[in-house]
Design a protein around this motif. Structure first.
Motif, PDB file in Angstrom:
ATOM      1  N   TYR A 295      -0.651 -60.838  34.400  1.00 51.80           N
ATOM      2  CA  TYR A 295      -1.211 -60.597  35.417  1.00 51.80           C
ATOM      3  C   TYR A 295      -0.569 -59.702  36.552  1.00 51.80           C
ATOM      4  O   TYR A 295       0.963 -59.663  36.603  1.00 51.80           O
ATOM      5  N   SER A 296      -1.363 -59.310  37.332  1.00 50.40           N
ATOM      6  CA  SER A 296      -1.533 -58.022  38.680  1.00 50.40           C
ATOM      7  C   SER A 296       0.214 -57.449  38.486  1.00 50.40           C
ATOM      8  O   SER A 296       0.849 -57.191  39.120  1.00 50.40           O
ATOM      9  N   PRO A 297       0.005 -56.128  37.315  1.00 49.14           N
ATOM     10  CA  PRO A 297      -1.273 -56.299  36.736  1.00 49.14           C
ATOM     11  C   PRO A 297      -1.217 -57.243  35.528  1.00 49.14           C
ATOM     12  O   PRO A 297      -0.179 -56.989  34.613  1.00 49.14           O
ATOM     13  N   GLY A 298      -2.899 -56.870  34.543  1.00 47.71           N
ATOM     14  CA  GLY A 298      -2.781 -57.386  33.346  1.00 47.71           C
ATOM     15  C   GLY A 298      -2.162 -56.688  31.811  1.00 47.71           C
ATOM     16  O   GLY A 298      -2.346 -56.271  32.673  1.00 47.71           O
ATOM     17  N   THR A 299      -1.644 -57.424  31.757  1.00 44.92           N
ATOM     18  CA  THR A 299      -1.091 -56.470  30.045  1.00 44.92           C
ATOM     19  C   THR A 299      -1.034 -57.400  29.003  1.00 44.92           C
ATOM     20  O   THR A 299      -0.381 -58.746  29.073  1.00 44.92           O
ATOM     21  N   GLU A 300      -1.208 -57.731  27.733  1.00 42.46           N
ATOM     22  CA  GLU A 300       0.072 -58.289  26.786  1.00 42.46           C
ATOM     23  C   GLU A 300       0.834 -57.064  25.985  1.00 42.46           C
ATOM     24  O   GLU A 300       1.488 -56.823  26.843  1.00 42.46           O
TER      25      GLU A 300
ATOM     26  N   MET B 144       7.714 -62.035  38.842  1.00 44.71           N
ATOM     27  CA  MET B 144       6.266 -62.992  39.371  1.00 44.71           C
ATOM     28  C   MET B 144       7.076 -61.967  40.855  1.00 44.71           C
ATOM     29  O   MET B 144       6.572 -63.451  41.933  1.00 44.71           O
ATOM     30  N   ALA B 145       7.065 -60.982  41.481  1.00 43.33           N
ATOM     31  CA  ALA B 145       6.784 -60.793  42.633  1.00 43.33           C
ATOM     32  C   ALA B 145       5.864 -61.152  43.008  1.00 43.33           C
ATOM     33  O   ALA B 145       5.972 -61.204  44.535  1.00 43.33           O
ATOM     34  N   THR B 146       4.346 -61.261  43.229  1.00 42.97           N
ATOM     35  CA  THR B 146       3.339 -61.716  43.341  1.00 42.97           C
ATOM     36  C   THR B 146       3.312 -63.897  43.929  1.00 42.97           C
ATOM     37  O   THR B 146       2.503 -63.783  45.095  1.00 42.97           O
TER      38      THR B 146
ATOM     39  N   GLY C   8       6.682 -51.925  47.397  1.00 43.62           N
ATOM     40  CA  GLY C   8       8.385 -52.037  47.383  1.00 43.62           C
ATOM     41  C   GLY C   8       9.159 -52.310  46.429  1.00 43.62           C
ATOM     42  O   GLY C   8      10.261 -52.166  46.016  1.00 43.62           O
ATOM     43  N   ASP C   9       7.706 -53.725  45.007  1.00 43.49           N
ATOM     44  CA  ASP C   9       8.483 -54.563  44.608  1.00 43.49           C
ATOM     45  C   ASP C   9       9.124 -52.881  43.720  1.00 43.49           C
ATOM     46  O   ASP C   9       8.378 -52.361  42.942  1.00 43.49           O
TER      47      ASP C   9
ATOM     48  N   ASN D 250       3.559 -57.273  39.591  1.00 41.70           N
ATOM     49  CA  ASN D 250       4.348 -58.415  39.024  1.00 41.70           C
ATOM     50  C   ASN D 250       5.054 -57.086  38.164  1.00 41.70           C
ATOM     51  O   ASN D 250       4.261 -56.153  37.803  1.00 41.70           O
ATOM     52  N   ILE D 251       6.426 -57.083  37.792  1.00 38.85           N
ATOM     53  CA  ILE D 251       7.004 -56.487  37.145  1.00 38.85           C
ATOM     54  C   ILE D 251       7.386 -57.020  35.366  1.00 38.85           C
ATOM     55  O   ILE D 251       8.371 -57.646  35.009  1.00 38.85           O
ATOM     56  N   ASN D 252       6.709 -56.040  34.453  1.00 38.46           N
ATOM     57  CA  ASN D 252       6.201 -56.674  32.880  1.00 38.46           C
ATOM     58  C   ASN D 252       7.160 -55.860  32.108  1.00 38.46           C
ATOM     59  O   ASN D 252       7.512 -54.312  32.406  1.00 38.46           O
ATOM     60  N   ILE D 253       8.609 -56.542  31.505  1.00 33.66           N
ATOM     61  CA  ILE D 253       9.127 -55.549  31.025  1.00 33.66           C
ATOM     62  C   ILE D 253       9.155 -56.761  29.223  1.00 33.66           C
ATOM     63  O   ILE D 253       8.610 -57.439  28.910  1.00 33.66           O
TER      64      ILE D 253
END
Length: 694
Positions: free
Chosen positions: A489-494, A506-508, A546-547, A607-610
C-alpha cells in the motif's frame, strides 16, 4: 506409653479471655531399646477420632543397635496390619585406637609412623615411609590408584574449622606427582567422607604449599588421608612438616559476594562499590543477617566505610569519593555471630580512561563454516589515558552466543557456527574492559557464513515467504523498514508475478531519516559469462518524493558498492511495475557476491516495492522469470522433493545440493526425488527454487 496433645489458643468472646482447645494428639509405645513400636494419631472434632496407626518391628545387632526396621500400617477395610517397607542399617564402629587432640604437628625427624596407616594403591610394595627426616612416597609404576597415608585419629569439634597444611616437594627434577587430601571416619574401614581442598600438582624446586579446610560433620575422632598419584613411573615426593589445627569457628560468616567496582567514566577519583551480604556461615548454616560489613582500601588499618546491620542476600551500594589515582584494592568483611569473615577482594583503577571501540574490526571467513574475528587495541574513551594494564575482550555472536570471554588476544576463531541448512548470518559484538571498567562496545557488520548459492539465483518472495535467507540491517535510525507481504500500500499493488509475495520498504511507517538495507546471502556468479541483476520496482506518478532506493553489491562479505541509484519511485510518467536490469560485468568471476537494496525514508510519503529479483546471464534476465509462476517445487515430510512443471511441454529438471553438486536430472513434467535432509536448489530451465528438506 507417651501421649502428645496439641492445643490451639483462641480468644473466647463468652469469657473475654483466651482458652486452649485440643486439635490433635499422637500416642507412642516403645520397646526396651527406646524405639517406637506403635504410633497412633487422633484428630479432635468435638470428640477424639482415630486417624493413622503405625507399627514398627526391629532386629538388633550384637551392640544393640538397629539392624532392620519393618513398618506396618493399620487398614480398617481388612481389620489388620498391612506390611510396609523394611530398612536395613549398615553400622560402622569406631576403631579401638588412641586419638590426638589438636593442634597436631609432625616434622618427621623421628623414625617410625606409629599410629599411621598406609594403603598400597599400586600394589608395588612402595608406600609412604620416613627417609632422611622427611615423609616420602614413590611408586614404580604410573598410578592407577593412589598410595594413601592415614594420619592418626584426630579429635575435631564441629564448632571449629580445621586447617591442614604442609609443604610437598619433588625429590628428582622432571618428576610429576599429584597430592589430594581426604577426610575419613575413624572406623576399621577408614570410610571416606569427602575430599579436603583441591588436587595439587607438585612443583619442582621449593615445592608446593598444600592446604585444606575441614568442618567435621559432628564432634569426634577423624582420620586425614594424604593420597599420592604418580604421573611418571619412579617419581618421588617428600613432605617435611605437617600441621593440623583449629583455624576459626565454624559459625564464621562467608565473605560478601557479588562484589563489583566501577570507576567513574569521567576519570574523576570516584569508585562505586556494590556487594551483597552473605547468606551462609562457612559450615553452610543460614544467616538471617550480618551485624555489619566493613570496607578497607589499599591496606588501610581503619575501615573507609561501615554498614549498619544488613539482611542476608541484600545489596549495599557505596560510592568512594576518596579513591586514589591508579590502583585501588578493596577488602570487604562481613561480621556475624561475633566472627569476622574472610575478605572479598576486588581491584579497580580510578582516574584513567576505559577502552573506546576497538580499531579495524574484521571478520574473515574460513573453511568449514568458521571465521576469524580480529581487531586492533582501542584508545581511551574521550581521548583519555589508558592505565598500563591488560585489556580484556569478550566476543558475542548474534547477541546471544559467547565466542570468547575475557581474552587478551586481539583475534579469536569462531568454529561454533551451524550451516546445516545453508548459509547463516552472523554479527559480532566486541566488549572491551580494563581495570577502570567496561568500555565502549564495537559492533560488526552483518555477514553470511557458508557455501555461496550458485547462479542463476531467483527470489520472488512467493507466498509472502523468502526462498533464501535475506536480512534487514539498520544503517540509520532505530526502525526496521523492510517487510515481506502479499500486497503493498502507499502505493497499493500486488506482486509483479502473481505469486502472492513482494518486498516493501515501509517509508511511511518509519521515522524520517531511517535507512535500512535488505541484503541477500552470498551468490556464486563465477559460472556466468555476462552476469546481470534484474528486479522489478513499482513506480508511481504524481509529485516526486525524496524516498529512494539504492542498489549495492558486496564482494566476499566486504564493503558494499553502489551499482544503481538513488532510484525514486514517485514522480514518473506512468504507474506500474518496471524491470530494472543492472550489468554486473565488473564483478564477473566473483564467487561470493551479495546484493543490497537500501531504502531511505526522506519524506516518508511513498513506500518502495520490489519483486522478482534475478542474477543470471544478461540475455536471460527478463526471460526466465516468465516461467517462475508456472512450476511447482516443494518438499514432503518423507524426505522427498516433488516437482511439477507447466504442462505446455517437457522441461529439463535438475536438483542441486547447496554446494552445487548435481544430485538429480531428468526431462519431463514431473519428478519425485528421494534425498537426505538439507538445502537443495531445483532448476527448471532457469527457474530456480530453494527447498529445505528436514
Amino acid at each position: 506409653m507417651i501421649t502428645l496433645v496439641r492445643y490451639n489458643r483462641v480468644f473466647s468472646f463468652e469469657t473475654g479471655d483466651y482458652k486452649y482447645n485440643p486439635t490433635d494428639s499422637v500416642t507412642y509405645s516403645y520397646d526396651d531399646h527406646g524405639n517406637i513400636t506403635e504410633q497412633s494419631s487422633y484428630m479432635y472434632l468435638d470428640a477424639w477420632a482415630l486417624g493413622e496407626r503405625m507399627k514398627y518391628e526391629y532386629t538388633y545387632d550384637e551392640y544393640d543397635n538397629i539392624a532392620t526396621e519393618t513398618s506396618y500400617r493399620w487398614d480398617d477395610s481388612i481389620d489388620d496390619w498391612m506390611s510396609g517397607s523394611t530398612l536395613t542399617y549398615e553400622n560402622h564402629y569406631l576403631a579401638d585406637n588412641d586419638t590426638y587432640a589438636l593442634p597436631y604437628h609432625r616434622d618427621f625427624s623421628q623414625d617410625g609412623l606409629d599410629g599411621f596407616d598406609t594403603e598400597d594403591g599400586n600394589a608395588d610394595s612402595q608406600v609412604w615411609r620416613i627417609e632422611d627426616g622427611a615423609l616420602v612416597c614413590s611408586s614404580s609404576v604410573v598410578s592407577e590408584a593412589p598410595d594413601i597415608l592415614y594420619l592418626p585419629p584426630l579429635e575435631m569439634l564441629s564448632a571449629n574449622e580445621v586447617r591442614v597444611a604442609f609443604n610437598a616437594r619433588l625429590l628428582n627434577e622432571g618428576d610429576s606427582t599429584q597430592i589430594q587430601m581426604i577426610l575419613c571416619s575413624n572406623d576399621d574401614e577408614l570410610t571416606t567422607l569427602g575430599a579436603i581442598g583441591n588436587i595439587h600438582t607438585i612443583k619442582s624446586g621449593e615445592g608446593s604449599e598444600v592446604e585444606g579446610y575441614i568442618i567435621a560433620p559432628q564432634d569426634g575422632a577423624f582420620r586425614i588421608g594424604i593420597c599420592f598419584n604418580n604421573l611418571i613411573a619412579g617419581s618421588q615426593v617428600a613432605i617435611d612438616t605437617l600441621s593440623v589445627y583449629n583455624y576459626r569457628p565454624s559459625n564464621t560468616p562467608m565473605e560478601p559476594y557479588g562484589v563489583s567496582a566501577i570507576a567513574a567514566s569521567d576519570q574523576s577519583l570516584q569508585v562505586q562499590l556494590d556487594f551483597y551480604a552473605p547468606v551462609y556461615t562457612i559450615a553452610g548454616e543460614p544467616l538471617g543477617h550480618v551485624d555489619k560489613m566493613e570496607v578497607y582500601r589499599n591496606g588501610s588499618t581503619e575501615p573507609v566505610y561501615t554498614t549498619e546491620a544488613v539482611g542476608s542476600s541484600l545489596v549495599t551500594r557505596w560510592v568512594d569519593n576518596g579513591a586514589v589515582k591508579g590502583e585501588n584494592t578493596y577488602e570487604i568483611y562481613a561480621y556475624a555471630n561475633g566472627q569476622k569473615s574472610d575478605p572479598a577482594t576486588i581491584l579497580v583503577v580510578a582516574g584513567y580512561a576505559r577502552p573506546d571501540v576497538v580499531k579495524n574490526l574484521k571478520v574473515t571467513e574460513l573453511s568449514n563454516c568458521s571465521c576469524i574475528i580480529s581487531w586492533e587495541k582501542p584508545d581511551g574513551m574521550n581521548g583519555g589515558e589508558l592505565y598500563d594494564c591488560p585489556i580484556y575482550y569478550t566476543v558475542v555472536r548474534n547477541n546471544e552466543t559467547v565466542v570468547a570471554y575475557d581474552v587478551t588476544s586481539t583475534s579469536v576463531i569462531d568454529n561454533t557456527i551451524s550451516c546445516d541448512y545453508g548459509q547463516t548470518t552472523v554479527a559480532y559484538t566486541i566488549i572491551s574492559r580494563n581495570l577502570s571498567g567496561e568500555g565502549a562496545r564495537t559492533y560488526s557488520e552483518l555477514y553470511y557464513i557458508g557455501t555461496p548459492y550458485p547462479a542463476p539465483f531467483t527470489e520472488s518472495f512467493a507466498g509472502s515467504m523468502m526462498s533464501y535467507q535475506w536480512m534487514s540491517d539498520k544503517l540509520e535510525g532505530l526502525d526496521g523498514g523492510w517487510g515481506i507481504g502479499a500486497q503493498a500500500y502507499s502505493p497499493g499493488t500486488e506482486s509483479q508475478d502473481g505469486d502472492g509475495g513482494l518486498a516493501s520498504f515501509m517509508a511511511t511507517n518509519v521515522s524520517l531519516g531511517t535507512k535500512t538495507r535488505l541484503t541477500s546471502p552470498k551468490i556464486d556468479i563465477s559460472n556466468l559469462t555476462e552476469p546481470a541483476l534484474g528486479f522489478y520496482i513499482y513506480q508511481t506518478t504524481g509529485e516526486k518524493s525524496g524516498d529512494n532506493l539504492v542498489v549495492e553489491v558486496s564482494r566476499n562479505n566486504g564493503a558494499f558498492e553502489t551499482v544503481a541509484g538513488p532510484l525514486y519511485v514517485s514522480g514518473n510518467e506512468t504507474e506500474g511495475w518496471v524491470q530494472m536490469i543492472i550489468p554486473l560485468d565488473a564483478y564477473k568471476g566473483e564467487k561470493a557476491l551479495r546484493l543490497s537494496f537500501v531504502g531511505e525514508a526522506v519524506d516518508g510519503t511513498t513506500n518502495i516495492n520490489i519483486d522478482h529479483i534475478m542474477v543470471h546471464e544478461r540475455a536471460q534476465v527478463g526471460v526466465a522469470e516468465q516461467l517462475a509462476d508456472k512450476h511447482v517445487a516443494y518438499a514432503t515430510g518423507d524426505g522427498q522433493i516433488v516437482v511439477r512443471t507447466a504442462p505446455d511441454r517437457e522441461y529439463a529438471i535438475e536438483v542441486y545440493s547447496v554446494s552445487g553438486q548435481n544430485v538429480y536430472a531428468t526431462r519431463g513434467n514431473e519428478a519425485v526425488v528421494d534425498v537426505e535432509p538439507g538445502i537443495y536448489v531445483v532448476d527448471i530451465e532457469g527457474a530456480r527454487y530453494k527447498i529445505a528438506v528436514r
